[in-house]
Write an enzyme that holds these catalytic residues in place. Structure first.
Site, PDB file in Angstrom:
ATOM      1  N   ASP A  11       0.842  -1.201   0.000  1.00 43.27           N
ATOM      2  CA  ASP A  11       0.000   0.000   0.000  1.00 43.27           C
ATOM      3  C   ASP A  11       0.876   1.249   0.000  1.00 43.27           C
ATOM      4  O   ASP A  11       1.810   1.365   0.811  1.00 43.27           O
ATOM      5  CB  ASP A  11      -0.905   0.016   1.239  1.00 43.27           C
ATOM      6  CG  ASP A  11      -2.015  -1.017   1.140  1.00 43.27           C
ATOM      7  OD1 ASP A  11      -2.153  -1.649   0.064  1.00 43.27           O
ATOM      8  OD2 ASP A  11      -2.749  -1.194   2.130  1.00 43.27           O
ATOM      9  N   LYS A  38      -6.261  -7.039   0.126  1.00 42.64           N
ATOM     10  CA  LYS A  38      -7.383  -7.576   0.909  1.00 42.64           C
ATOM     11  C   LYS A  38      -7.116  -9.000   1.391  1.00 42.64           C
ATOM     12  O   LYS A  38      -7.462  -9.357   2.517  1.00 42.64           O
ATOM     13  CB  LYS A  38      -8.679  -7.510   0.102  1.00 42.64           C
ATOM     14  CG  LYS A  38      -9.111  -6.068  -0.147  1.00 42.64           C
ATOM     15  CD  LYS A  38     -10.457  -5.977  -0.809  1.00 42.64           C
ATOM     16  CE  LYS A  38     -10.694  -4.594  -1.412  1.00 42.64           C
ATOM     17  NZ  LYS A  38     -10.503  -3.462  -0.503  1.00 42.64           N
ATOM     18  N   THR A 206     -21.908  -5.041   5.992  1.00 39.42           N
ATOM     19  CA  THR A 206     -21.187  -4.203   6.953  1.00 39.42           C
ATOM     20  C   THR A 206     -21.588  -2.740   6.717  1.00 39.42           C
ATOM     21  O   THR A 206     -21.692  -2.292   5.574  1.00 39.42           O
ATOM     22  CB  THR A 206     -19.658  -4.388   6.831  1.00 39.42           C
ATOM     23  OG1 THR A 206     -19.262  -4.104   5.486  1.00 39.42           O
ATOM     24  CG2 THR A 206     -19.236  -5.804   7.182  1.00 39.42           C
ATOM     25  N   SER A 209     -19.286   2.433  10.827  1.00 37.04           N
ATOM     26  CA  SER A 209     -19.291   2.620  12.278  1.00 37.04           C
ATOM     27  C   SER A 209     -20.603   2.166  12.931  1.00 37.04           C
ATOM     28  O   SER A 209     -20.690   2.054  14.150  1.00 37.04           O
ATOM     29  CB  SER A 209     -19.034   4.087  12.606  1.00 37.04           C
ATOM     30  OG  SER A 209     -20.024   4.865  11.978  1.00 37.04           O
ATOM     31  N   ASP A 238     -11.418  -5.639   6.143  1.00 34.92           N
ATOM     32  CA  ASP A 238     -10.605  -6.862   6.121  1.00 34.92           C
ATOM     33  C   ASP A 238     -10.484  -7.448   7.529  1.00 34.92           C
ATOM     34  O   ASP A 238     -10.512  -8.674   7.706  1.00 34.92           O
ATOM     35  CB  ASP A 238      -9.214  -6.563   5.558  1.00 34.92           C
ATOM     36  CG  ASP A 238      -9.292  -6.088   4.117  1.00 34.92           C
ATOM     37  OD1 ASP A 238     -10.217  -6.534   3.410  1.00 34.92           O
ATOM     38  OD2 ASP A 238      -8.454  -5.267   3.718  1.00 34.92           O
ATOM     39  N   GLY A 273      -2.550   2.337   8.995  1.00 31.22           N
ATOM     40  CA  GLY A 273      -2.238   1.219   8.095  1.00 31.22           C
ATOM     41  C   GLY A 273      -3.281   0.126   8.181  1.00 31.22           C
ATOM     42  O   GLY A 273      -3.932  -0.055   9.204  1.00 31.22           O
TER      43      GLY A 273
HETATM   44  O1  RIB Z   1      -9.126  -3.278   2.026  1.00 25.84           O
HETATM   45  C1  RIB Z   1      -7.975  -2.477   2.079  1.00 25.84           C
HETATM   46  C2  RIB Z   1      -6.992  -2.953   1.050  1.00 25.84           C
HETATM   47  O2  RIB Z   1      -7.535  -2.759  -0.227  1.00 25.84           O
HETATM   48  C3  RIB Z   1      -5.688  -2.228   1.051  1.00 25.84           C
HETATM   49  O3  RIB Z   1      -4.736  -2.781   1.912  1.00 25.84           O
HETATM   50  C4  RIB Z   1      -5.271  -2.252  -0.413  1.00 25.84           C
HETATM   51  O4  RIB Z   1      -4.140  -3.024  -0.669  1.00 25.84           O
HETATM   52  C5  RIB Z   1      -6.493  -2.761  -1.168  1.00 25.84           C
HETATM   53  O5  RIB Z   1      -6.325  -4.058  -1.559  1.00 25.84           O
END
Ligand code: RIB
Length: 292
Positions: A11, A38, A206, A209, A238, A273
């Site tokens: 990322d 993801k 989902t 919040s 995720d 992150g």
């Molecule tokens: O869901 C977040 C993710 O989506 C990030 O980490 C990015 O890499 C994208 O895949």
């Protein structure tokens, strides 16, 4: 054992206080390269909570690829089913603005995750209690995994992101699907309340919040989330999916599993992150007890 089959990205995150309009240049405030994707994120979320986790995917034979493999190893995720290929490692550019994110993914090596590579990893996949999928790898590969898992009676949790790659014919073949509100609308063209009712105990929407909802066959169930001090929402979805996989494979009821996943996701947004804030099982238990 859980197997996540999906993307592994680096990322490239840029924070800004001013969102540029077309043709405009603005200053950003921060920049970082951090592990994401993801698939990798969901594997890390499950592994950090204590699941025995495999990941099946591809990275490039480049500096990012090596770094991402090391990162997965750090969480004791089995990476023997990750292949290094000649394409460059997948990247995601993430623009962080007003406590939210906008993401552009360039799949790179993730596009090399073919059916043949699934066959090569099958001996590992077939031992799984649950297979977790998202849609940042080729659609044909996802379809193939679904067919093979169905034949082998392995349940599938499918996170349909990005939603453009979802195919409605998969609905009968997966155990759980976890769109967010906009993905749900994009896929089913109906309000989410109607969609969950149509697919009881299967579609879990989902709602950021607010938490997440599903239908248990008799009633609409809203599972509220937990308050958090938001630093970065990247990877919250995720974390929800990884935690849901953890809870479901530890025999939680669907409602309890969603409550647990909401709690894990609410903790994940409190650090920077996608993987930075993913909680351990102890952290989730503490938060669950605090708000009882
Ligand atoms: O869901 C977040 C993710 O989506 C990030 O980490 C990015 O890499 C994208 O895949």
């Amino acid at each position: 054992m859980i197997t996540v089959i999906g993307s592994i990205n680096m990322d490239i995150a840029v924070s800004t206080e001013q969102f540029p309009v077309q043709g405009e240049t603005v200053f950003g405030t921060d920049f970082a390269t951090i592990p994401g994707g993801k698939g990798a994120n969901q594997a890390v979320a499950a592994a950090k909570l204590g699941s025995n986790t495999n990941i099946v995917g591809c990275v490039g034979n480049d500096a990012f690829g090596g770094e991402l493999l090391k990162n997965l190893d750090k969480y004791q995720i089995n990476t023997s089913t990750v292949q290094m290929v000649s394409n460059s490692t997948g990247i995601a550019t993430i623009l962080l603005y007003e406590q939210d994110n906008r993401i552009i993914v360039v799949p790179g090596a993730n596009a090399a995750l073919t059916k043949e590579k699934i066959d090569e990893s099958w001996a590992t996949i077939e031992q799984s209690k649950l297979v977790v999928l998202q849609l940042e790898i080729p659609k044909e590969t996802v379809a193939y995994v679904i067919e093979r898992c169905n034949e082998a009676n392995i349940p599938i949790l499918l996170n349909p992101a990005p939603a453009t790659h979802f195919m409605l014919e998969w609905m009968d073949k997966v155990s759980y699907i976890t769109p967010n509100e906009s993905e749900c609308e994009q896929i089913f063209q109906e309000p989410f309340e109607k969609v969950v009712e149509k697919y009881p105990n299967k579609v879990i929407v989902t709602l950021g919040s607010k938490g997440a909802c599903y239908h248990d066959g008799e009633r609409f169930v809203m599972v509220n989330s937990y308050q958090s001090e938001v630093i970065d929402t990247t990877g919250a979805g995720d974390t929800f999916n990884g935690a849901l996989a953890y809870a479901l494979t530890n025999d939680a009821s669907l409602e309890k599993a969603i409550q647990f996943a909401n709690c894990a996701a609410s903790l994940s947004v409190e650090s920077f992150g996608a993987q930075g804030g993913m909680p351990t099982i102890t952290e989730v238990i503490i938060r669950l007890q605090q708000v009882k």
